[in-house]
Write a protein that holds these residues in place. Structure first.
Motif, PDB file in Angstrom:
ATOM      1  N   UNK A 172      34.261 -64.603   4.343  1.00 48.14           N
ATOM      2  CA  UNK A 172      35.136 -65.727   4.631  1.00 48.14           C
ATOM      3  C   UNK A 172      34.567 -66.998   4.037  1.00 48.14           C
ATOM      4  N   UNK A 173      35.435 -67.874   3.582  1.00 48.60           N
ATOM      5  CA  UNK A 173      34.955 -69.078   2.904  1.00 48.60           C
ATOM      6  C   UNK A 173      34.203 -70.021   3.836  1.00 48.60           C
ATOM      7  N   UNK A 174      34.304 -69.777   5.136  1.00 46.33           N
ATOM      8  CA  UNK A 174      33.553 -70.584   6.098  1.00 46.33           C
ATOM      9  C   UNK A 174      32.363 -69.834   6.679  1.00 46.33           C
ATOM     10  N   UNK A 175      32.077 -68.628   6.195  1.00 45.13           N
ATOM     11  CA  UNK A 175      31.013 -67.810   6.782  1.00 45.13           C
ATOM     12  C   UNK A 175      29.623 -68.318   6.399  1.00 45.13           C
ATOM     13  N   UNK A 176      28.691 -68.124   7.331  1.00 41.62           N
ATOM     14  CA  UNK A 176      27.283 -68.463   7.150  1.00 41.62           C
ATOM     15  C   UNK A 176      26.524 -67.148   7.014  1.00 41.62           C
ATOM     16  N   UNK A 177      25.714 -66.999   5.973  1.00 45.01           N
ATOM     17  CA  UNK A 177      25.067 -65.727   5.657  1.00 45.01           C
ATOM     18  C   UNK A 177      23.630 -65.714   6.169  1.00 45.01           C
ATOM     19  N   UNK A 178      23.255 -64.639   6.866  1.00 43.14           N
ATOM     20  CA  UNK A 178      21.884 -64.447   7.340  1.00 43.14           C
ATOM     21  C   UNK A 178      21.301 -63.205   6.686  1.00 43.14           C
ATOM     22  N   UNK A 179      20.185 -63.375   6.007  1.00 39.72           N
ATOM     23  CA  UNK A 179      19.522 -62.271   5.309  1.00 39.72           C
ATOM     24  C   UNK A 179      18.424 -61.692   6.189  1.00 39.72           C
ATOM     25  N   UNK A 180      18.490 -60.389   6.419  1.00 46.16           N
ATOM     26  CA  UNK A 180      17.481 -59.693   7.229  1.00 46.16           C
ATOM     27  C   UNK A 180      16.435 -59.095   6.284  1.00 46.16           C
ATOM     28  N   UNK A 181      15.192 -59.466   6.498  1.00 48.13           N
ATOM     29  CA  UNK A 181      14.094 -59.172   5.582  1.00 48.13           C
ATOM     30  C   UNK A 181      13.266 -57.991   6.096  1.00 48.13           C
ATOM     31  N   UNK A 182      12.682 -57.249   5.165  1.00 48.21           N
ATOM     32  CA  UNK A 182      11.833 -56.102   5.523  1.00 48.21           C
ATOM     33  C   UNK A 182      10.739 -56.506   6.497  1.00 48.21           C
ATOM     34  N   UNK A 183      10.574 -55.672   7.525  1.00 50.83           N
ATOM     35  CA  UNK A 183       9.522 -55.915   8.499  1.00 50.83           C
ATOM     36  C   UNK A 183       8.577 -54.726   8.593  1.00 50.83           C
ATOM     37  N   UNK A 184       8.393 -54.205   9.815  1.00 47.24           N
ATOM     38  CA  UNK A 184       7.417 -53.160  10.081  1.00 47.24           C
ATOM     39  C   UNK A 184       7.908 -51.786   9.629  1.00 47.24           C
ATOM     40  N   UNK A 185       7.134 -51.061   8.793  1.00 48.30           N
ATOM     41  CA  UNK A 185       7.483 -49.671   8.472  1.00 48.30           C
ATOM     42  C   UNK A 185       7.069 -48.732   9.607  1.00 48.30           C
ATOM     43  N   UNK A 186       7.798 -47.629   9.745  1.00 53.41           N
ATOM     44  CA  UNK A 186       7.527 -46.677  10.836  1.00 53.41           C
ATOM     45  C   UNK A 186       7.719 -45.261  10.300  1.00 53.41           C
ATOM     46  N   UNK A 220      14.039 -54.450  10.335  1.00 55.52           N
ATOM     47  CA  UNK A 220      14.152 -55.857   9.926  1.00 55.52           C
ATOM     48  C   UNK A 220      13.084 -56.703  10.614  1.00 55.52           C
ATOM     49  N   UNK A 221      12.630 -57.728   9.932  1.00 58.07           N
ATOM     50  CA  UNK A 221      11.633 -58.627  10.502  1.00 58.07           C
ATOM     51  C   UNK A 221      12.201 -59.329  11.722  1.00 58.07           C
ATOM     52  N   UNK A 222      11.385 -59.422  12.750  1.00 59.71           N
ATOM     53  CA  UNK A 222      11.811 -60.054  13.997  1.00 59.71           C
ATOM     54  C   UNK A 222      10.880 -61.208  14.338  1.00 59.71           C
ATOM     55  N   UNK A 223      11.391 -62.107  15.171  1.00 54.16           N
ATOM     56  CA  UNK A 223      10.578 -63.222  15.655  1.00 54.16           C
ATOM     57  C   UNK A 223      11.174 -63.712  16.953  1.00 54.16           C
ATOM     58  N   UNK A 224      10.536 -64.717  17.535  1.00 60.81           N
ATOM     59  CA  UNK A 224      11.074 -65.314  18.749  1.00 60.81           C
ATOM     60  C   UNK A 224      12.103 -66.376  18.455  1.00 60.81           C
ATOM     61  N   UNK A 225      12.585 -66.404  17.257  1.00 64.35           N
ATOM     62  CA  UNK A 225      13.549 -67.384  16.754  1.00 64.35           C
ATOM     63  C   UNK A 225      14.813 -67.364  17.612  1.00 64.35           C
ATOM     64  N   UNK A 226      15.144 -68.441  18.278  1.00 61.28           N
ATOM     65  CA  UNK A 226      16.300 -68.441  19.174  1.00 61.28           C
ATOM     66  C   UNK A 226      17.333 -69.495  18.827  1.00 61.28           C
ATOM     67  N   UNK A 227      17.027 -70.328  17.853  1.00 63.51           N
ATOM     68  CA  UNK A 227      17.986 -71.371  17.495  1.00 63.51           C
ATOM     69  C   UNK A 227      18.157 -71.415  15.990  1.00 63.51           C
ATOM     70  N   UNK A 228      19.372 -71.369  15.551  1.00 60.80           N
ATOM     71  CA  UNK A 228      19.667 -71.437  14.129  1.00 60.80           C
ATOM     72  C   UNK A 228      20.520 -72.665  13.882  1.00 60.80           C
ATOM     73  N   UNK A 229      20.021 -73.591  13.085  1.00 57.20           N
ATOM     74  CA  UNK A 229      20.754 -74.826  12.820  1.00 57.20           C
ATOM     75  C   UNK A 229      21.609 -74.657  11.583  1.00 57.20           C
ATOM     76  N   UNK A 230      22.874 -74.408  11.778  1.00 59.55           N
ATOM     77  CA  UNK A 230      23.774 -74.283  10.643  1.00 59.55           C
ATOM     78  C   UNK A 230      24.132 -75.666  10.115  1.00 59.55           C
TER      79      UNK A 230
END
Length: 343
Positions: free
Chosen positions: A118-132, A214-224
Motif C-alpha cells: 500500500x502506498x501508505x505502508x511502513x516496511x519493517x525488515x526482520x534481520x537474521x538472528x540466532x541459528x538453531x 529473526x533478531x529480537x530485542x526489547x524494542x517496544x516503540x517504533x517512531x514512524x
C-alpha cells in the motif's frame, strides 16, 4: 527497470548541412528522405514526438524490526530490488534480511510483505538472528508446517499447526528461516521445494533441521515518520504498488473482489500444498480471470510457468471454483480451509 535504447537521430546541424548542399530546390516535407551531397546516403528529418509521461517517484519508509533509525527507499521494481534497497540504506548485506512485514515490527505472518505494498505502508525488515539446530523424528505423516518465502531466496515457517510434531518440537517457531535439512542448504529454494523435501521424508525417520530466527530485542516503540509515506498525488490509501519477480512495478487500485479471490486461492494453496504465497495466488487469479470455463483455465496453467508446480486436475478445478465464484460475486469473504497438508 528495463532500459530502452535505439539508434541515435542525427543532429539538426547535420540535417541543415545536408539540405543546404542538396541539388534539390523544391521544398521538402518533413517526412521525405533527402539525398546527401555525395549522393550515397540519406538523412531523415526526425519527427517531433511527445516526451514520455513522467512516472511519479514513490517513496517508502522502513526500519529494522528489532530497532533502527527510519530509512527512506524508492526506485525498486521487484522484491529482490526492494530488499537490496533496504540493505543499501542500512549498509548491510542483503542476505541478512529474512523477510519484511508491513506496519508492524512484530513477527506477524498476517502482515507479511508479498506482491503488493500500500502506498501508505511502513516496511519493517526482520534481520537474521540466532541459528538453531534440532533433531526431529517424523513420527506422523504430517509435520504440521506451512511454508512461505520472501521472494529473494529464503523459505521460512508461516504457521505451525497446533498439536503437530513441530508444535511440540522445542526451539522451532513461526518466522524461522529453514536454512538446512540434514546438512543440505535450502538457501535459494522456493517454498514449494522445501515443502516437497519435508513431505518426502519417510515416516519414522529422524532428521536434522537448522533454522535461523529473526533478531529480537526489547524494542517496544517504533517512531514512524509523520505525514504521508507514499506519493502525495497517489496516496489514497486504496492504491497499492504491485511488485513481482518479473516485469515492471505498477500502481493499481485495490478492488475488493480481487483481494477476496486472491485470499481464497492462497487459502487453497496453504490447505493442499502447505505453502503460502500471495504473489502466486495473484498469478493464478490473472491466469483465470479472463477464462470462461475450467478447460481454458487448465490450458492457461499448462502453457505458463505455473505448470512447474504440478497442480493436480482436482486442485485446478478447486482453483477454478474460487475464481468463478469471485467473478460472479458469490465469493464475499475469504474462506481459508483448515491446514491439512501431509508433509
Amino acid at each position: 527497470m528495463p532500459l530502452f535504447g535505439g539508434k541515435k537521430n542525427k543532429s539538426k546541424d547535420n540535417i541543415a548541412d545536408s539540405v543546404g548542399n542538396s541539388t534539390t530546390s523544391s521544398t521538402t516535407r518533413p517526412d521525405v528522405d533527402l539525398p546527401a551531397s555525395n549522393g550515397t546516403a540519406k538523412t531523415e528529418i526526425p519527427k517531433n514526438e511527445p516526451p514520455p509521461p513522467v512516472r511519479p517517484k514513490l517513496v517508502f519508509h522502513c526500519q529494522q524490526a528489532h530497532g533502527s533509525p527510519t530509512g527512506i527507499i524508492s526506485g525498486f521494481t521487484n522484491v529482490k530490488e526492494l530488499y537490496q534497497k533496504i540493505a543499501d540504506c542500512y549498509d548491510m548485506d542483503v542476505g541478512q534480511i529474512l523477510f519484511c512485514t508491513l506496519n508492524t515490527h512484530k513477527v506477524d505472518m498476517s502482515r507479511l510483505l508479498g506482491g503488493q505494498i500500500g502506498l501508505e505502508d511502513f516496511i519493517f525488515a526482520h534481520i537474521k538472528g540466532q541459528p538453531k539446530e534440532v533433531e526431529v523424528t517424523k513420527s506422523e505423516d504430517a509435520l504440521g508446517l506451512t511454508i512461505t518465502d520472501n521472494g529473494a531466496g529464503y523459505a521460512f515457517i508461516k504457521r505451525i499447526k497446533e498439536g503437530s510434531i513441530m508444535d511440540t518440537t522445542p526451539l522451532i517457531a513461526v518466522g524461522d528461516h529453514i536454512e538446512k535439512i540434514d546438512g543440505k542448504s535450502l538457501i535459494g529454494c522456493r517454498h514449494f521445494e522445501v515443502a516437497k523435501m519435508l513431505k518426502e521424508i519417510p515416516k519414522g525417520k529422524t532428521f536434522l533441521i537448522r533454522t535461523v530466527e529473526p533478531m529480537k530485542s526489547g524494542f517496544s516503540f517504533v517512531a514512524q515518520a509523520s505525514g504521508k509515506k507514499g506519493s502525495s498525488s497517489l496516496g489514497t490509501g486504496k492504491q497499492t504498488l504491485r511488485i513481482s519477480s518479473k516485469g515492471q512495478a505498477k500502481v493499481e487500485e485495490a478492488e475488493e473482489y480481487v483481494s477476496v479471490a486472491v485470499d481464497k486461492i492462497n487459502g487453497l494453496l496453504e490447505s493442499f500444498m502447505g505453502i503460502n504465497d500471495t504473489d502466486l495466488a495473484q498469478q493464478i487469479w490473472e491466469a483465470g480471470q479472463s477464462k470462461d470455463n475450467p478447460h481454458d483455465f487448465a490450458m492457461a496453467i499448462d502453457n505458463s510457468e505455473l505448470q512447474d508446480f504440478g497442480f493436480t486436475d482436482d486442485f485446478v478445478f478447486d482453483l477454478w471454483g474460487a475464481i468463478s465464484d469471485a467473478k460472479s460475486g458469490r465469493l464475499t469473504k475469504p474462506d481459508v480451509q483448515e491446514f491439512n497438508e501431509q508433509f
